[in-house]
Design an enzyme around this catalytic site. Structure first.
Site, PDB file in Angstrom:
ATOM      1  N   ASP A  79     -34.689 -56.815 100.615  1.00 14.83           N
ATOM      2  CA  ASP A  79     -34.404 -57.413  99.308  1.00 14.83           C
ATOM      3  C   ASP A  79     -34.682 -56.461  98.152  1.00 14.83           C
ATOM      4  O   ASP A  79     -34.168 -56.656  97.052  1.00 14.83           O
ATOM      5  CB  ASP A  79     -35.234 -58.684  99.113  1.00 14.83           C
ATOM      6  CG  ASP A  79     -34.639 -59.880  99.836  1.00 14.83           C
ATOM      7  OD1 ASP A  79     -33.515 -59.761 100.354  1.00 14.83           O
ATOM      8  OD2 ASP A  79     -35.301 -60.941  99.873  1.00 14.83           O
ATOM      9  N   TYR A  83     -31.255 -77.702 109.344  1.00 13.32           N
ATOM     10  CA  TYR A  83     -31.334 -77.191 110.715  1.00 13.32           C
ATOM     11  C   TYR A  83     -32.751 -77.428 111.219  1.00 13.32           C
ATOM     12  O   TYR A  83     -33.664 -77.743 110.439  1.00 13.32           O
ATOM     13  CB  TYR A  83     -30.942 -75.718 110.813  1.00 13.32           C
ATOM     14  CG  TYR A  83     -31.623 -74.778 109.843  1.00 13.32           C
ATOM     15  CD1 TYR A  83     -32.827 -74.154 110.152  1.00 13.32           C
ATOM     16  CD2 TYR A  83     -31.034 -74.490 108.608  1.00 13.32           C
ATOM     17  CE1 TYR A  83     -33.436 -73.276 109.276  1.00 13.32           C
ATOM     18  CE2 TYR A  83     -31.636 -73.608 107.723  1.00 13.32           C
ATOM     19  CZ  TYR A  83     -32.842 -73.007 108.055  1.00 13.32           C
ATOM     20  OH  TYR A  83     -33.440 -72.145 107.181  1.00 13.32           O
TER      21      TYR A  83
END
Length: 282
Positions: free
Chosen positions: A179, A101
């Site tokens: 996380d 991307y």
């Protein structure tokens, strides 16, 4: 950052590591590796996949190596003979896949590649691998993929590990975020998004007027079902992207290709649970 330092100029301090914490009913104290202790009302362990706060709160973890290694590289589009498509694109192959991307208004091309292998590498986003190894892993692939590998100034390589859902996210006045409490495989590309959503809900619950330990439990109650579902979705996609022979590839990707052209609305709606979620509603 500007809003934060306008309220408290000394709020951000870099290059300091928290090694332990102590808490009681009135506050929490974080001890740094320098020996200095910092006191506050709340400790938020947003310290990532190798969280020190989580380790003290819940003990040593036992992550499972998935048998996959990830690559990442970024190259200037101007240096590429075959720029990748402008939309995020998944390139699939036998026991490996890549995602490309564009970044910074289309001036940079990003490549993430995942390869199945027995050898383990460091679980670190800063660990580097060789260009020769990356090109060997994607030998014969489209120039949109190999071109980024060839032109990227640095290629990072890290092992992918999976982890079980945590039994809890808080300990008195200490709480986990991002996380640190729900590390997930990258196959839904939602790790950073989940941390942002965490931050919003945590701030809302803390501002509710409830006792702090109760607010932290409410935050976990709201967020845990969603993050667990995203973790599971990422885990399932790891299998989807790595079909290893022509028959399974055709039977999996053929219907997906057809549906993507004939039933775009249906295909998009399958991800409404992910992209349509409004964190302000609960």
């Amino acid at each position: 950052y500007e809003a934060l330092v306008a309220r408290r100029p000394d709020a951000v301090s870099l290059g300091r590591k928290v090694v332990s914490y102590q808490k009681d009913d009135s506050g929490v104290q974080a001890t740094l590796d320098s020996g200095e202790a910092i006191e506050g009302d709340l400790l938020v362990g947003a310290d990532g996949i190798h969280s020190f706060v989580r380790a003290q709160m819940l003990g040593a973890e036992a992550p499972r190596y998935t048998g996959m290694t990830a690559w990442r590289g970024i190259a200037p589009v101007s240096a590429l003979s075959h720029a990748p498509p402008p939309t995020a694109t998944v390139w699939t192959g036998s026991r490996r896949h890549a995602v490309t991307y564009l970044l910074r208004g289309g001036s940079l091309a990003n490549f993430v590649g995942v390869v199945e292998r027995k050898a383990k590498h460091l679980e670190s986003w800063t660990a580097e691998g060789s260009r020769e190894d990356a090109l060997a892993d994607f030998k014969g692939w489209h120039a949109s993929v190999t071109g980024i590998i060839e032109q990227a100034p640095v290629l990072h390589r890290w092992a992918l590990f999976d982890r079980d859902e945590l039994p809890r996210w808080s300990d008195g006045r200490a709480v986990l975020l991002g996380d640190a409490c729900h590390p997930m495989l990258p196959f839904l590309a939602q790790g950073a998004v989940m941390a942002i959503e965490d931050g919003y809900v945590l701030a809302r619950e803390i501002s509710s007027g409830a006792a702090l330990p109760d607010a932290l439990k409410a935050y976990e109650g709201v967020r845990k079902p969603r993050t667990s579902k995203v973790q599971g979705g990422a885990r399932e996609n790891s299998k989807l992207f790595h079909r290893s022979n022509a028959i399974t590839q055709l039977s999996t990707y053929g219907p997906m290709w057809m549906a993507g052209r004939m039933m775009k609305g249906f295909i998009h709606s399958r991800n409404d649970w992910l992209y349509g979620h409004d964190v302000t509603l609960g």
